[in-house]
Every structure is written in C-alpha cells, then in structure tokens.
Write an enzyme that holds these catalytic residues in place. Structure first.
Site, short mmCIF file in Angstrom:
data_model
loop_
_atom_site.label_atom_id
_atom_site.label_comp_id
_atom_site.label_asym_id
_atom_site.label_seq_id
_atom_site.Cartn_x
_atom_site.Cartn_y
_atom_site.Cartn_z
N ASP A 1 1.39 6.14 -3.03
CA ASP A 1 0.62 5.59 -1.91
C ASP A 1 0.89 4.09 -1.92
OD1 ASP A 1 -1.25 4.50 -0.23
OD2 ASP A 1 -2.92 5.74 -0.94
N LYS B 1 -5.43 13.77 -1.20
CA LYS B 1 -6.86 13.76 -1.51
C LYS B 1 -7.23 14.81 -2.54
CE LYS B 1 -7.45 10.56 1.68
NZ LYS B 1 -6.21 9.77 1.56
N TYR C 1 -10.70 3.71 -11.71
CA TYR C 1 -10.40 4.40 -10.47
C TYR C 1 -9.49 3.55 -9.58
CZ TYR C 1 -10.85 6.63 -5.95
OH TYR C 1 -10.57 7.23 -4.75
N LYS D 1 -6.41 8.60 -5.63
CA LYS D 1 -6.17 9.91 -6.21
C LYS D 1 -4.70 10.10 -6.50
CE LYS D 1 -8.75 12.70 -8.01
NZ LYS D 1 -9.51 12.28 -9.17
N ASP D 2 -4.41 10.95 -7.49
CA ASP D 2 -3.05 11.13 -7.98
C ASP D 2 -2.39 12.28 -7.23
OD1 ASP D 2 -4.88 10.38 -10.48
OD2 ASP D 2 -5.20 12.46 -9.94
C1 F6R Z 1 -9.68 9.44 -1.67
C2 F6R Z 1 -9.37 8.25 -0.89
C3 F6R Z 1 -10.39 7.72 0.04
C4 F6R Z 1 -11.00 6.41 -0.48
C5 F6R Z 1 -12.15 5.91 0.42
C6 F6R Z 1 -12.71 4.57 -0.03
O1 F6R Z 1 -8.64 9.78 -2.55
O2 F6R Z 1 -8.30 7.70 -0.98
O3 F6R Z 1 -11.38 8.68 0.28
O4 F6R Z 1 -11.48 6.60 -1.78
O5 F6R Z 1 -11.67 5.77 1.76
O6 F6R Z 1 -11.66 3.67 -0.10
P1 F6R Z 1 -11.84 2.13 -0.49
O7 F6R Z 1 -12.51 2.11 -1.82
O8 F6R Z 1 -10.41 1.66 -0.50
O9 F6R Z 1 -12.65 1.51 0.61
MG MG Z 2 -4.57 5.41 0.01
MG MG Z 3 -3.20 9.97 -0.99
#
Ligand code: F6R
Ligand code: MG
Ligand code: MG
Length: 366
Positions: free
Chosen positions: A11, A132, A229, A232-233
C-alpha cells in the site's frame, strides 16, 4: 528452464482515504515493468490493484528471494510513493517501513508470494489478492481447495490427487514452521490453521516431488515488523491449477462462502470476504467489506497470457449478496465483539492507546 513467479505488493497510497489505487500509480508501475522487461530483468509482468494495495506480478528466471527482483520491486514502490506524495494521495508510502533496501523486501513492509517450478506444457496460473484483512484469511479457502473433498472433487476421483498434499504452516508470532501431510494429518492441521491470526498457510506442495509446488501465500505482518499498527497486511497468493492440481473451478469454489475474516475498518473488525471482479476492487462501506480479487493466466516460457477476471461472473452474485447481508448484521454490533476483534487481537491497533488513558482510574476490586 525454471520459471519464477513473484507477486509483491504494498500500500503506497490511495484515493480517497484507503479506498483504491490512483490510475497514475498503476501507469507508473506499468512503465517500470516495461523497462524491466526491456532490460531483460524480468520476462513478463502484470500490474493491478486490490483496494488500496498496488500489486506487481512478475515472471523471471532468478529464483525466489532474488535480491535483484526484490530491489527492483522496492525501487518501483519508492517511485510510486514519491508520485503518490506529489499527487497528495492518502497514506503515501505507508507500507515502505525501511529507509533503504537491504537484500530482501520481506521484513521491509511489502507482502511477497513467490514460487519457482519447471513449466508444464500448459500451465494455468491463478493469483488472488485481498484487501482489508490479514494473511491468515487465505487459510480457509486454501484448506477447502487442497483438503476438503466437498470442495475439490479431484481429491476423491482423480488418481493423481488422491494421495493429498503437503502443507507448510508458519507461526507468525514465534517464527516457527511446520510441514504436515493431508489427509492423514488433517485434524492436527486444522487445530493450527483454524486460528488464522497466528498460524498461516505459507505453501502447498504436491506429494509427488515431480509436480512440486502448487500454492504460495504472503505471510508478512506489518504490525509485527513495525511493532505498532500501520495498516493491514492485505495478503496475496499464487496457485498453479489443473493436471494433478485442483481445477480452476475447484480453486474458485474455495472462495464461495464469503467466510468471516479479521482486519476490516482500522484493522479492528471482522467481516465477510467478498469475491469481486477488478471493477469492484474498492473498499467503500465502513472501509470494506474485505475483498478478494482473482486473475487467471496461462503461462508459457515466462509469458503471462491473460488475465481473465475470475470473479466477474453472475454466479458469484448470490455470494456477494450473502456478504452484504452478513455486513448488515455484523455492522449492527458496532463496537461490540464479534463485530470488533477480541481484545488480544486488538493489541496492534489504536485501541491500547485509549485503554492506557484509563489505567490510572482502575482501582482494586474485592
Ligand atoms: C483498514 C484500513 C482503514 C483505516 C481507517 C483509518 O485496514 O486501512 O480502515 O484503518 O480508514 O485510517 P487512518 O488511521 O489512516 O485515518
Ligand atoms: Mg491504505
Ligand atoms: Mg489495503
């Protein structure tokens, strides 16, 4: 000649938020691939995305864990991240956890699935990418494909598959691996892979040495690399199909449940894994639900003929509808388990920072 297939993903930025990859990034990655083909570093390539993840599928003759190939992919991602910063994409360079390349892209943030084999006269190659969710999300479909005769008829009626397969499973927390044979060790295997946050299927091989490897899955866990954190992987997988391996349709049958996986919204929720065509490879509702895309190729002397968009078929509509129904139901749980992950799996999310604030207020009770 042995051919190697490397599927390396990261990503490196998306639009809007964590939804999908910007077309300029995909174009740039394609230019990088074309240049590498011209320079004879790789034989062929295909660039695509699964939600906010950029996926580089490459064929070459340099074997798995090739420093040259990994460095090339790393540098391509760095260029992509620079472009993402320029455009103002969200999370630009998110998964590139190291400052400079150091020999192998594993452990630096990107996810890697690779396999090397002698090509059969006709070689069907299937690749899958999820968004996700976590690498263990492949445990369920891989078990169904290679271990469950209710999914894969060939396990029962094809003499070349009847003796079963060899599994390699890794313990991503303790960094251990174990090999197990199916069907004779099925119950022991399930005792591990039923817990996908820790035990992750890495490879599947034929028991016939000549046939060799049939599946490889990425097992890199970002939080375990970074110690916090990051995101996601979202995992990837390569499968060789047919002629002594599961048929293409048996492989796709493995994805027909829309099973529940971890990693949705803030890496903290459970949701159904929805099989989608590339056109719908973008995470929308509640940043999801988690998705899997599949591409099919025929491989000849390292050249990838295709792709065919494997989930682009109305037969998967009812599965997608079930995923939508499960989504409605799970979302109504809000911040309650099992909509949200159990506490021990929240260790590497943003929750501990909130809980720390309450520590001083916790008094002894009885
Ligand atoms: C899950 C994912 C998203 C973010 C969420 C919050 O893997 O990538 O659900 O965790 O949109 O993102 P931030 O912390 O970047 O605002
Ligand atoms: Mg992302
Ligand atoms: Mg992703």
């Amino acid at each position: 000649m042995k051919t190697t297939i490397s599927l390396i993903k990261a990503d490196i930025g998306s639009i809007p938020g964590h939804m999908t990859v910007h077309p300029n990034i995909l174009d740039l990655m394609e230019e990088e691939m074309d240049r590498a083909i011209e320079e004879k570093l790789i034989l062929d390539a295909h660039v695509f995305n699964a939600g906010d993840d950029t996926e580089l599928l490459m064929t070459h003759t340099k074997g798995v864990d090739s420093a040259e190939i990994h460095e090339f992919a790393w540098n391509a991602f760095v260029k992509g991240a620079d472009e993402a910063k320029e455009i103002g994409l969200y999370g630009a360079g998110q998964d590139l956890l190291a400052d400079a390349f150091s020999g192998n892209v594993k452990g630096m943030g990107p996810g890697v699935a690779e396999m090397e084999f002698e090509e059969r006269p006709a070689e069907p190659i299937l690749v899958f990418a999820m968004d996700k969710t976590e690498p263990g999300a492949f445990n369920f479909p891989i078990f169904r494909i290679f271990g469950d005769p209710f999914c894969t008829a060939g396990l029962v009626i094809d003499p070349s598959m009847h003796s079963g397969f060899k599994y390699t499973v890794v313990d991503v927390k303790e960094h251990k691996k174990i090999q197990m044979g199916l069907p004779e060790e099925m119950y022991d295997l399930l005792a591990l892979i039923g817990h996908p946050s820790r035990y992750v299927t890495k490879y599947v091989h034929s028991k016939d040495e000549k046939r060799g490897i049939t599946a490889a899955i990425s097992t890199e866990k970002l939080s375990l690399i970074a110690g916090k954190y990051i995101g996601k992987d979202d995992p990837v997988c390569i499968i060789r199909a047919q002629s002594g391996f599961p048929a293409v349709g048996e492989v796709l049958e493995g994805f027909s449940l829309g099973h529940i996986v971890s990693g949705w919204m803030r890496g903290s929720h459970r949701g159904p894994l929805m099989p989608v065509p590339l056109e719908y490879s973008q995470c929308t509702r509640f940043d999801g639900p988690p998705r899997v895309v599949g591409l099919g190729f025929q491989l000849k002397n390292g050249t990838l003929e295709g792709p065919v968009d494997l989930f682009d078929d109305p037969i998967f509509d009812s599965i997608r509808q079930r995923c939508a129904d499960i989504t409605d139901f799970l979302r109504r749980h809000g911040p309650f388990e099992p909509g949200m992950l159990p506490l021990d799996e929240m260790e590497y999310t943003t929750l501990p920072a909130v809980l720390t604030k309450l520590q001083d207020r916790l008094e002894d009770w009885e």
